[in-house]
Design a protein around this motif. Structure first.
Motif, short mmCIF file in Angstrom:
data_model
loop_
_atom_site.label_atom_id
_atom_site.label_comp_id
_atom_site.label_asym_id
_atom_site.label_seq_id
_atom_site.Cartn_x
_atom_site.Cartn_y
_atom_site.Cartn_z
N LEU A 332 99.07 45.23 -32.79
CA LEU A 332 98.17 45.75 -33.90
C LEU A 332 98.50 46.06 -35.21
O LEU A 332 100.11 46.19 -35.38
CB LEU A 332 97.40 47.17 -33.37
CG LEU A 332 96.89 47.21 -32.15
CD1 LEU A 332 96.34 48.38 -31.82
CD2 LEU A 332 95.92 46.21 -31.92
N GLN A 336 95.07 49.32 -37.78
CA GLN A 336 94.37 49.50 -36.57
C GLN A 336 95.11 50.55 -35.52
O GLN A 336 94.35 51.41 -35.00
CB GLN A 336 94.45 48.00 -35.88
CG GLN A 336 93.71 46.98 -36.72
CD GLN A 336 94.02 45.62 -35.85
OE1 GLN A 336 95.15 45.28 -35.64
NE2 GLN A 336 92.97 44.79 -35.65
N LYS A 339 93.69 53.90 -36.70
CA LYS A 339 92.26 54.04 -35.98
C LYS A 339 92.44 54.74 -34.52
O LYS A 339 91.64 55.40 -34.28
CB LYS A 339 91.54 53.08 -36.41
CG LYS A 339 91.02 52.51 -37.74
CD LYS A 339 90.04 51.32 -37.72
CE LYS A 339 89.74 51.15 -39.48
NZ LYS A 339 88.99 50.00 -39.61
N LEU A 366 87.26 49.68 -30.70
CA LEU A 366 87.61 49.26 -31.92
C LEU A 366 87.41 47.75 -32.57
O LEU A 366 86.87 47.70 -33.57
CB LEU A 366 89.36 49.38 -31.99
CG LEU A 366 90.14 48.88 -33.29
CD1 LEU A 366 89.63 49.83 -34.50
CD2 LEU A 366 91.35 48.95 -32.93
N GLY A 370 84.44 46.26 -35.43
CA GLY A 370 85.08 45.83 -36.56
C GLY A 370 84.41 45.45 -37.87
O GLY A 370 84.59 45.44 -38.75
#
Length: 504
Positions: A332, A336, A339, A366, A370
């Protein structure tokens, strides 16, 4: 790899992002495709077929981005034996240092007569012309026109192992120049023979196997990458063949693909299933205590199962989270990770411990979200009980910040929530399937809800995740409603010509 470089090396051609994504309901968004591509590259696949660029602008963009951002494997794109297809594939693949165009054309008598309506001579002429065009354009006539890989598919999964191996053996014995190319096979699993047929072909001299993670693909799926790779490794005494796959990452990549597609891996799935190394029978347990090889032909560690598990909680930091995500196969960006970390803290307030399944589910959430949606869930209240009509009150936020409220009764709290969403959005769909699964064990486990609906002849799939099943149901249904609404907007503009990918 040159066809003559080594006799015992099998090239692994992964088509999870192309043929695998063609499985009904398995479509991935852009972020999910990129995440799967990175996981496959880390796994060590030799060739990665990532899409069919001429099919849609979205497919073209995905192929082009993966070609630019993912290093390691040869990046491949599919094209029919038509120049516009090949041109689109070459343009999308241009950023990749190493790339390949997979040109296909149906050649069986049934396909010739009923699909292409070509004579055998016309099939040969078109196929030859396409290969010459491709090589002339890409290699700039550095070598004489001719294919470097010949792929023999069992498109509908009809062959039997002895028969399919015999076909490969016949080609090697009778086709001039066959020793100068890599002979590849692409088997489907309609009769459950995809892995067996592929292994038979490799035993007969094929040196590339086309496969997908978890065996996903059209209809019953494709040859399962993890199964064929571990069969070659475990029975090296029989086949004498090897691959370049980092098998310790098989479980993590399986998990990434399952999360991206929404296709759960069966508990009894060979190699990567939850029960693949589980033993309940007293006889089996006694044997395992005496010696693991009594009932296990592979070591769990060789495919990525771990005997220990790092449990995360609300006091865990970003470093521990990043390390665990890496162990699980996720690569990631820092934004990301941040998050996921925020979601982890929220979840930790509801759960004492965060398990791998929880992290998988957070990652699915997630990547699903997006992109911005037309409606988002602002609040939800549902009531159900003995002698009380089930009811719900739902508030949705529109993209421009307006808040819309609705209340309804139903056959149950979930039905009442769905009716509220339908009234607010004006989108009414027919529910075809509704499933609930726990993503981890325990009383505080998160539940994943998957809904499949039908609207105007199209099928949509949505997923929601929460420790509250009613809330997860609302998220899942709202996801499909947003997809339906987005599709309506797109169909207001003249549609792109439909391109149907032939069975390869």
């Amino acid at each position: 790899m040159d066809a003559n470089e080594t006799a015992d090396r099998v090239l692994v051609f992964d088509t999870t992002l192309r043929d695998g994504e063609q499985a009904p309901g398995a479509s991935m968004n852009f972020a999910q495709k990129l995440q799967v591509a990175r996981a496959l590259a880390s796994l060590g696949v030799d060739v990665m077929e990532v899409g069919f660029p001429v099919a849609s602008p979205g497919d073209f963009q995905a192929v082009e981005t993966i070609a630019r951002q993912v290093d390691g494997p040869v990046i491949c794109a599919l094209a029919r034996a038509h120049r516009p297809d090949i041109d689109a594939a070459l343009k999308a693949l241009a950023p990749a240092p190493r790339h390949r165009v997979h040109v296909f054309l149906a050649t069986s008598p049934i396909h010739r007569e009923h699909k292409l309506r070509m004579t055998p001579a016309e099939v040969v002429r078109v196929a030859t012309g396409s290969i010459e065009y491709f090589l002339t354009e890409v290699v700039e006539r550095a070598i004489e026109a001719g294919a470097t890989t010949i792929n023999i598919p069992d498109t509908v999964g009809y062959a039997m192992p002895a028969q399919f191996g015999g076909i490969i053996r016949h080609l090697r014995e009778h086709v001039r120049g066959i020793d100068g190319v890599v002979l590849s096979v692409h088997c489907h699993d309609d009769l459950g023979m995809a892995v067996a047929n592929s292994l038979s072909a490799l035993e007969a001299g094929a040196r590339q196997v086309e496969c997908t993670i978890n065996g996903i693909g059209e209809r019953a799926g494709n040859c399962s990458l993890e199964e064929v790779v571990m069969a070659l490794r475990t029975r090296h005494d029989l086949f004498g063949l090897r691959t370049g796959i980092r098998t310790q990452q098989l479980c993590s990549v399986s998990r990434v693909v399952s999360g991206a597609t929404g296709f759960h891996v069966a508990r009894n799935k060979a190699v990567v299933g939850q029960n693949a190394f589980a033993h309940e029978s007293g006889i089996h347990q006694h044997g395992m205590i005496s010696h693991a090889q009594t009932y296990e032909v592979m070591r769990p560690e060789d495919v990525g199962f771990k005997s220990t598990n790092l449990v995360l909680g609300k006091h865990s930091g970003r470093h521990a989270l990043t390390a665990r995500l890496r162990d699980l196969g996720y690569q990631l960006e820092q934004e990301q990770v941040d998050k996921v970390f925020e979601e982890l803290k929220r979840l930790a307030d509801k759960k004492k411990e965060i398990y791998d399944g929880d992290l998988d589910a957070l990652l699915v959430h997630l990547f699903q979200n997006g992109t911005s949606h037309r409606w988002q869930l602002a609040s939800l209240n549902a009531v159900s009980g003995t002698g009380t009509p089930p009811s719900a009150a739902v508030s949705l936020l529109t993209r421009d910040g307006r808040k819309l409220d609705e209340a309804a009764t139903g056959d149950g709290p979930v039905d009442a929530v769905f009716k509220c969403i339908e009234r607010i959005t004006g989108v009414k769909a027919r529910l075809r399937d509704f499933t609930v699964e726990n993503v981890t064990a325990g009383e505080d486990a998160q539940g994943e809800v998957v809904v499949v609906v039908e609207h105007e002849g199209r099928t949509y799939r949505g997923r929601g995740l929460s420790t509250d099943i009613v809330l997860a149901s609302a998220e899942a249904y709202l996801e499909v409603v947003n997809r339906i609404a987005a599709g309506r907007l797109q169909r207001k503009t003249p549609p792109e010509p439909e391109v149907v990918c032939g069975a390869v």
